[in-house]
Write a protein that holds these residues in place. Structure first.
Motif, PDB file in Angstrom:
ATOM      1  N   THR A 506       0.830  -1.207   0.000  1.00  0.00           N
ATOM      2  CA  THR A 506       0.000   0.000   0.000  1.00  0.00           C
ATOM      3  C   THR A 506       0.865   1.259   0.000  1.00  0.00           C
ATOM      4  OG1 THR A 506      -0.184  -0.038   2.422  1.00  0.00           O
ATOM      5  CG2 THR A 506      -1.932  -1.123   1.166  1.00  0.00           C
ATOM      6  N   THR A 507       2.058   1.182   0.571  1.00  0.00           N
ATOM      7  CA  THR A 507       2.955   2.341   0.584  1.00  0.00           C
ATOM      8  C   THR A 507       3.482   2.626  -0.815  1.00  0.00           C
ATOM      9  OG1 THR A 507       3.584   1.899   2.879  1.00  0.00           O
ATOM     10  CG2 THR A 507       5.068   3.296   1.587  1.00  0.00           C
ATOM     11  N   GLU A 508       3.879   1.581  -1.535  1.00  0.00           N
ATOM     12  CA  GLU A 508       4.306   1.762  -2.926  1.00  0.00           C
ATOM     13  C   GLU A 508       3.158   2.297  -3.771  1.00  0.00           C
ATOM     14  OE1 GLU A 508       7.683  -1.723  -3.528  1.00  0.00           O
ATOM     15  OE2 GLU A 508       5.558  -2.256  -3.646  1.00  0.00           O
ATOM     16  N   SER A 509       1.979   1.759  -3.562  1.00  0.00           N
ATOM     17  CA  SER A 509       0.805   2.143  -4.339  1.00  0.00           C
ATOM     18  C   SER A 509       0.434   3.602  -4.113  1.00  0.00           C
ATOM     19  CB  SER A 509      -0.369   1.230  -3.961  1.00  0.00           C
ATOM     20  OG  SER A 509      -1.554   1.621  -4.601  1.00  0.00           O
ATOM     21  N   ALA A 510       0.429   4.026  -2.838  1.00  0.00           N
ATOM     22  CA  ALA A 510       0.080   5.418  -2.525  1.00  0.00           C
ATOM     23  C   ALA A 510       1.081   6.386  -3.140  1.00  0.00           C
ATOM     24  CB  ALA A 510       0.009   5.611  -1.012  1.00  0.00           C
ATOM     25  N   ALA A 511       2.361   6.055  -3.035  1.00  0.00           N
ATOM     26  CA  ALA A 511       3.402   6.930  -3.586  1.00  0.00           C
ATOM     27  C   ALA A 511       3.277   7.035  -5.101  1.00  0.00           C
ATOM     28  CB  ALA A 511       4.785   6.410  -3.199  1.00  0.00           C
ATOM     29  N   ALA A 512       2.947   5.920  -5.748  1.00  0.00           N
ATOM     30  CA  ALA A 512       2.800   5.922  -7.206  1.00  0.00           C
ATOM     31  C   ALA A 512       1.598   6.751  -7.647  1.00  0.00           C
ATOM     32  CB  ALA A 512       2.681   4.494  -7.718  1.00  0.00           C
ATOM     33  N   TYR A 513       0.471   6.585  -6.968  1.00  0.00           N
ATOM     34  CA  TYR A 513      -0.740   7.308  -7.340  1.00  0.00           C
ATOM     35  C   TYR A 513      -0.656   8.798  -7.012  1.00  0.00           C
ATOM     36  CZ  TYR A 513      -3.929   3.832  -9.203  1.00  0.00           C
ATOM     37  OH  TYR A 513      -4.548   2.934 -10.031  1.00  0.00           O
ATOM     38  N   ALA A 514       0.277   9.188  -6.168  1.00  0.00           N
ATOM     39  CA  ALA A 514       0.418  10.600  -5.825  1.00  0.00           C
ATOM     40  C   ALA A 514       0.791  11.444  -7.038  1.00  0.00           C
ATOM     41  CB  ALA A 514       1.457  10.770  -4.721  1.00  0.00           C
ATOM     42  N   ILE A 515       1.386  10.833  -8.060  1.00  0.00           N
ATOM     43  CA  ILE A 515       1.790  11.609  -9.243  1.00  0.00           C
ATOM     44  C   ILE A 515       0.584  12.197  -9.964  1.00  0.00           C
ATOM     45  CG2 ILE A 515       3.868  10.195  -9.525  1.00  0.00           C
ATOM     46  CD1 ILE A 515       2.533   8.924 -11.996  1.00  0.00           C
ATOM     47  N   PHE A 516      -0.592  11.634  -9.749  1.00  0.00           N
ATOM     48  CA  PHE A 516      -1.791  12.149 -10.414  1.00  0.00           C
ATOM     49  C   PHE A 516      -2.393  13.337  -9.664  1.00  0.00           C
ATOM     50  CE2 PHE A 516      -2.107   7.425 -11.457  1.00  0.00           C
ATOM     51  CZ  PHE A 516      -1.381   7.574 -12.634  1.00  0.00           C
ATOM     52  N   GLY A 517      -1.851  13.623  -8.478  1.00  0.00           N
ATOM     53  CA  GLY A 517      -2.359  14.763  -7.707  1.00  0.00           C
ATOM     54  C   GLY A 517      -1.347  15.867  -7.534  1.00  0.00           C
ATOM     55  N   ASN A 518      -0.109  15.665  -8.024  1.00  0.00           N
ATOM     56  CA  ASN A 518       0.916  16.703  -7.855  1.00  0.00           C
ATOM     57  C   ASN A 518       1.622  17.033  -9.174  1.00  0.00           C
ATOM     58  OD1 ASN A 518       2.662  14.606  -8.344  1.00  0.00           O
ATOM     59  ND2 ASN A 518       3.625  14.632  -6.332  1.00  0.00           N
ATOM     60  N   GLN A 519       0.882  16.860 -10.275  1.00  0.00           N
ATOM     61  CA  GLN A 519       1.376  17.203 -11.615  1.00  0.00           C
ATOM     62  C   GLN A 519       2.591  16.381 -12.026  1.00  0.00           C
ATOM     63  OE1 GLN A 519       1.241  21.186 -12.972  1.00  0.00           O
ATOM     64  NE2 GLN A 519      -0.247  21.867 -11.468  1.00  0.00           N
ATOM     65  N   GLY A 520       2.553  15.104 -11.701  1.00  0.00           N
ATOM     66  CA  GLY A 520       3.507  14.160 -12.277  1.00  0.00           C
ATOM     67  C   GLY A 520       4.840  14.016 -11.588  1.00  0.00           C
ATOM     68  N   VAL A 521       4.959  14.481 -10.350  1.00  0.00           N
ATOM     69  CA  VAL A 521       6.234  14.387  -9.627  1.00  0.00           C
ATOM     70  C   VAL A 521       6.184  13.222  -8.651  1.00  0.00           C
ATOM     71  CG1 VAL A 521       7.846  15.550  -8.077  1.00  0.00           C
ATOM     72  CG2 VAL A 521       6.622  16.858  -9.833  1.00  0.00           C
ATOM     73  N   TYR A 522       7.161  12.327  -8.753  1.00  0.00           N
ATOM     74  CA  TYR A 522       7.223  11.193  -7.828  1.00  0.00           C
ATOM     75  C   TYR A 522       8.121  11.540  -6.647  1.00  0.00           C
ATOM     76  CZ  TYR A 522       8.211   6.709  -5.699  1.00  0.00           C
ATOM     77  OH  TYR A 522       8.346   5.691  -4.792  1.00  0.00           O
ATOM     78  N   HIS A 523       7.635  11.253  -5.447  1.00  0.00           N
ATOM     79  CA  HIS A 523       8.413  11.421  -4.221  1.00  0.00           C
ATOM     80  C   HIS A 523       8.526  10.067  -3.527  1.00  0.00           C
ATOM     81  CE1 HIS A 523       8.441  15.875  -4.098  1.00  0.00           C
ATOM     82  NE2 HIS A 523       7.253  15.768  -4.678  1.00  0.00           N
ATOM     83  N   SER A 524       9.731   9.691  -3.193  1.00  0.00           N
ATOM     84  CA  SER A 524       9.928   8.450  -2.447  1.00  0.00           C
ATOM     85  C   SER A 524       9.284   8.590  -1.078  1.00  0.00           C
ATOM     86  CB  SER A 524      11.426   8.167  -2.295  1.00  0.00           C
ATOM     87  OG  SER A 524      11.637   6.986  -1.569  1.00  0.00           O
ATOM     88  N   PRO A 525       8.465   7.636  -0.649  1.00  0.00           N
ATOM     89  CA  PRO A 525       7.768   7.779   0.632  1.00  0.00           C
ATOM     90  C   PRO A 525       8.732   7.826   1.805  1.00  0.00           C
ATOM     91  CG  PRO A 525       7.457   5.570  -0.275  1.00  0.00           C
ATOM     92  CD  PRO A 525       8.117   6.382  -1.336  1.00  0.00           C
ATOM     93  N   THR A 526       8.460   8.696   2.752  1.00  0.00           N
ATOM     94  CA  THR A 526       9.322   8.848   3.925  1.00  0.00           C
ATOM     95  C   THR A 526       8.495   9.012   5.189  1.00  0.00           C
ATOM     96  OG1 THR A 526      11.117  10.152   4.914  1.00  0.00           O
ATOM     97  CG2 THR A 526       9.464  11.362   3.671  1.00  0.00           C
ATOM     98  N   THR A 527       9.064   8.610   6.303  1.00  0.00           N
ATOM     99  CA  THR A 527       8.426   8.786   7.605  1.00  0.00           C
ATOM    100  C   THR A 527       9.057   9.929   8.385  1.00  0.00           C
ATOM    101  OG1 THR A 527       9.909   7.117   8.548  1.00  0.00           O
ATOM    102  CG2 THR A 527       7.725   6.365   7.813  1.00  0.00           C
ATOM    103  N   TYR A 528      10.092  10.558   7.829  1.00  0.00           N
ATOM    104  CA  TYR A 528      10.727  11.668   8.551  1.00  0.00           C
ATOM    105  C   TYR A 528      11.115  12.799   7.594  1.00  0.00           C
ATOM    106  CZ  TYR A 528      15.167   9.659   6.907  1.00  0.00           C
ATOM    107  OH  TYR A 528      16.192   9.170   6.123  1.00  0.00           O
ATOM    108  N   TYR A 529      11.169  14.012   8.172  1.00  0.00           N
ATOM    109  CA  TYR A 529      11.681  15.176   7.457  1.00  0.00           C
ATOM    110  C   TYR A 529      13.198  15.270   7.624  1.00  0.00           C
ATOM    111  CZ  TYR A 529       6.901  17.078   7.212  1.00  0.00           C
ATOM    112  OH  TYR A 529       5.570  17.266   6.961  1.00  0.00           O
ATOM    113  N   LYS A 530      13.621  15.130   8.878  1.00  0.00           N
ATOM    114  CA  LYS A 530      15.029  15.331   9.198  1.00  0.00           C
ATOM    115  C   LYS A 530      15.377  14.541  10.450  1.00  0.00           C
ATOM    116  CE  LYS A 530      16.272  19.384  10.820  1.00  0.00           C
ATOM    117  NZ  LYS A 530      16.650  20.829  10.908  1.00  0.00           N
ATOM    118  N   ILE A 531      16.633  14.122  10.538  1.00  0.00           N
ATOM    119  CA  ILE A 531      17.129  13.443  11.737  1.00  0.00           C
ATOM    120  C   ILE A 531      18.428  14.105  12.152  1.00  0.00           C
ATOM    121  CG2 ILE A 531      17.960  11.264  12.714  1.00  0.00           C
ATOM    122  CD1 ILE A 531      16.161   9.782  10.811  1.00  0.00           C
ATOM    123  N   GLU A 532      18.509  14.444  13.436  1.00  0.00           N
ATOM    124  CA  GLU A 532      19.709  15.073  13.985  1.00  0.00           C
ATOM    125  C   GLU A 532      20.273  14.233  15.116  1.00  0.00           C
ATOM    126  OE1 GLU A 532      18.455  19.789  13.394  1.00  0.00           O
ATOM    127  OE2 GLU A 532      18.293  18.816  15.362  1.00  0.00           O
TER     128      GLU A 532
END
Length: 752
Positions: A506-532
């Motif tokens: 489902t994580t791969e699927s959601a990330a793939a389908y996101a391209i139809f809502g953000n004008q064709g840009v694929y983003h690798s799914p992540t659980t974090y913004y930054k780690i320090e």
């Protein structure tokens, strides 16, 4: 007695000689060597202290509604420790520890020779029934960091040498800060910050003199002086008063402060105690841990075991993508077995078990905001997470990814191109035509938008022959990171209909389908913004850039085509239409062979969510709307208080009639009719019968038509595409399963 004195004399003489040699010869050489010589790992100890590379607790942060980062959860190994600067601690806290543990801390060289000699003499002569140690704060710090706890003379010698060397490399303030952050304080707690949280539910900066003395009292024997136990509370009070006596004598506190603290009852607040016990993580936290461990292993070239140790003891500050309110909404649905998972099937032991499911929700920049990897109460940490670990056949949800997006992007078809719902000759290995349609017949020539919302099978197979199998596979694996696809999936059934060997999560699927809502840009799914690290050094910083995988115009057209799945006549995703009346969604349903896997993947202007529904041991699932029901329940709650929002269309797309087209593209001719052979063309070849103009074919549909009268060509039954022909499906239905994969076919084939 005489023998004892002889032993004492020999021991002290030897210790004196060895120490004198180190003081006169070795230490000056060590200093001049610029740390080229490292006696008993002293350099490493200094480095660990300065870089705070100790076993420290990692903290997960989330953003609240104001955008502020707040603590969400703590993760630690065997020691629960959070580093805090000494200037954030009240002055009397350090003084309390010095008063009871090392009164000559600021004067000694890391070793208190008088106390050391006294401790040795007492061990040999037994003139005091209670053994006491000669260790200074510096020596205790070394023991805490190295965990060197051997009870022999050699360990003591190592400790003394290390203390002498470290004292020359670190200031007293640095040593005291490290000590206060590493000292064991019972209940698996290390350091004064976690102790202040645990015992008093406050920050270390808020500790009173009484509370500071109580923590200092624990150090001598954490079990004996544990204030949370009945006997420990009594013993802690006695030793706490001793600490106060010493603080008064040394001038650290006034008599009035002493009198108040001495008679003050210790007020414990253990309401935070449960937060420091081993707890069952959410599926999101499990996914985050796995991602960070994998990222650490890759960055530092470690195996996962070492990376796991680094994670749990590294004291990381993890700024997560989690939205707790979304996670809660998902968990509420997924623990409601009666309403959402009533179906049962036997497992391997013959026992009846409820249906399972997984769901991933993410925004359009790759940030996972909620994830659930199983139905029912979660009972273990880092067990099976179906949302990240269990790929399943995606069925018809593969059609937009493996075929339609590329066909639109390559201008093979447009929004309302005429396409042919007709069986392909020699589709199956036994020579029969196919694939079969889930609604039981073929509609002939229809428009593309109707074929998509009706979830036809023959149309994407024909288009895949135009796109090219290699092109489709490469796009899915290398552009959309569908890593569970294998070379054996390079066939029509897998890439057009989702009949894969393994499938998607489902994580791969959601990330793939996101391209139809953000004008064709694929983003690798992540659980974090930054780690320090604890010292503020950035270890990982998620790249928000993304990759343009299809043109913005193509993504916009796909978005509107998939909106018809929800809101168009006979759309198979109509069941989610009422999730929110202020905004719309695009969607695709899916059902695998023999109805063993149900899918709903859909995006709103805010989030995209993917739901899989089925059994771990594959069994037929009844009720094709189960996945859609879960998606709708979760997303209704998620969006109920969100402001109205619309998808952003590409400026290179124009609306004409009921369709959306790329600027400059003629939409009336030519019209797509597709090949009839089951042999796919290469990605660079054009099919021999790919296009005809609408003027050349009386059966071709005009761009504004949903369906058109089909030709009576061979290859299967056909019928009129009028509205009466399509009445077999209601908008609220998912595609019912049919046995489209004949027994003679050895390759997996998806259904709808």
């Amino acid at each position: 007695m005489e023998k004892a004195f002889k032993k004492l004399t020999v021991f002290l003489s030897g210790l004196l000689i060895i120490t004198t040699v180190f003081l006169i010869f070795v230490i000056p050489t060590y200093i001049k060597s610029e740390r080229k010589i490292d006696f008993f790992s002293s350099n490493q100890i200094v480095s660990n202290i300065k870089n705070m590379e100790l076993n420290m607790t990692s903290i997960i942060y989330v953003q609240n509604n104001k955008g502020e980062w707040v603590e969400y959860q703590r993760l630690h190994g065997t020691e629960n420790r959070i580093w805090v600067s000494i200037d954030k601690m009240p002055k009397y806290l350090g003084q309390a520890f010095i008063a009871i543990e090392d009164q000559h801390f600021y004067e000694n060289c890391g070793v208190d020779w008088k106390r050391t000699a006294g401790a040795v003499a007492n061990r040999l002569l037994k003139f005091n029934t209670t053994e006491f140690g000669g260790s200074t704060i510096t020596q205790q710090l070394i023991k805490n960091i190295t965990n060197d706890r051997d009870k022999d003379a050699m360990r003591k010698f190592r400790e003394i040498v290390r203390a002498l060397l470290i004292t020359r490399k670190l200031s007293k303030t640095e040593i005291l800060e490290a000590y206060l952050n590493t000292i064991p304080l019972a209940n698996g707690i290390c350091g004064v910050q976690v102790a202040a949280n645990y015992y008093f539910n406050k920050d270390v900066s808020e500790l009173t003199i009484t509370e500071s003395a109580a923590l200092a009292a624990i150090t001598n024997n954490p079990t004996k002086y544990n204030p949370l136990t009945e006997n420990g509370a009594e013993q802690n009070e006695k030793r706490r008063r001793l600490v106060l006596d010493e603080m008064l004598e040394l001038g650290y506190i006034t008599y009035d402060e002493y009198d108040k603290a001495y008679n003050e009852k210790l007020k414990l607040d253990d309401s935070q105690e449960d937060d420091y016990e081993v707890e069952i993580n959410s599926y999101f936290v499990d996914a985050l841990i796995d991602q960070v461990i994998n990222d650490l292993a890759e960055k530092y070239n470690l195996d996962t075991k070492l990376a796991s140790t680094m994670f749990y003891n590294g004291g990381f500050k993890i700024y997560s993508t989690l939205k707790p309110e979304i996670q809660s909404a998902m968990e509420k649905v997924y623990t409601d077995i009666k309403n959402y998972f009533p179906q049962t099937a036997p497992n391997l032991q013959g026992e009846k078990v409820h249906a399972q499911s997984a769901m991933t929700v993410m925004d359009y920049n790759g940030h996972i905001v909620g994830i659930v990897g199983g139905a029912g109460e979660k009972t273990t940490n880092r067990g099976l997470n179906r949302a990240t670990d269990s790929p399943r056949q995606p069925g018809s949800t593969m059609k937009p990814l493996g075929v339609y997006a590329l066909a639109v992007d390559k201008d093979i078809v447009n929004y309302t191109s005429s396409v042919l719902d007709k069986p392909i000759e020699k589709y199956y290995k036994d020579g029969k035509s196919g694939p079969k349609e889930w609604y039981g017949y073929y509609k002939g020539t229809v428009s593309l938008n109707y074929a998509i919302r009706k979830s036809m099978n023959t149309v994407p197979v024909r288009l895949l022959q135009e796109v090219g199998i290699d092109t489709s596979f490469d796009f899915l694996v290398n552009k959309l990171n569908c890593k569970h696809l294998v070379p054996e999936d390079k066939n029509l059934a897998a890439l057009a209909l989702g009949g894969t060997h393994h499938g998607l999560t489902t994580t791969e699927s959601a990330a793939a389908y996101a391209i139809f809502g953000n004008q064709g840009v694929y983003h690798s799914p992540t659980t974090y913004y930054k780690i320090e690290r604890a010292n503020g050094e950035t270890v990982f910083d998620y790249d928000e850039t993304g990759t343009q995988v299809i043109a913005p115009s193509s993504a916009t057209i796909m978005n509107h085509l998939l909106q018809e799945v929800v809101y168009g006549r006979e759309g198979t995703g109509g069941g989610i239409a009422g999730f929110n009346y202020k905004m719309k969604a695009y969607a695709k349903t899916g059902t695998s062979s023999e109805s063993k896997d149900l899918w709903m993947v859909a995006g709103t202007p805010y989030y995209v969510g993917s739901v899989w529904y089925g059994f771990d041991i594959q069994s037929e699932v009844s009720g094709g709307a189960s996945a859609a029901k879960i998606w709708k329940a979760v997303m209704t709650e998620v969006h109920k208080d969100l402001e109205k929002k619309e998808f952003t269309d590409s400026g290179d797309v124009v609306k004409k009639g009921s369709g959306y087209y790329k600027k400059g593209v003629k939409v009336d001719v030519p019209s797509y009719t597709a090949p009839v052979s089951s042999e796919p063309s290469s990605s660079s070849e054009q099919s021999s019968s790919a296009v005809t103009s609408s003027a050349e074919s009386s059966s071709a549909a005009t761009p504004s038509d949903d369906t058109a009268t089909s030709s009576s060509s061979s290859g299967g039954s056909s019928s009129s595409g009028s509205s009466s022909d399509a009445s077999s499906s209601t908008p609220s239905q998912s595609e019912p399963s049919s046995s489209s994969s004949p027994s003679s076919s050895s390759e997996p084939e998806g259904e709808n």
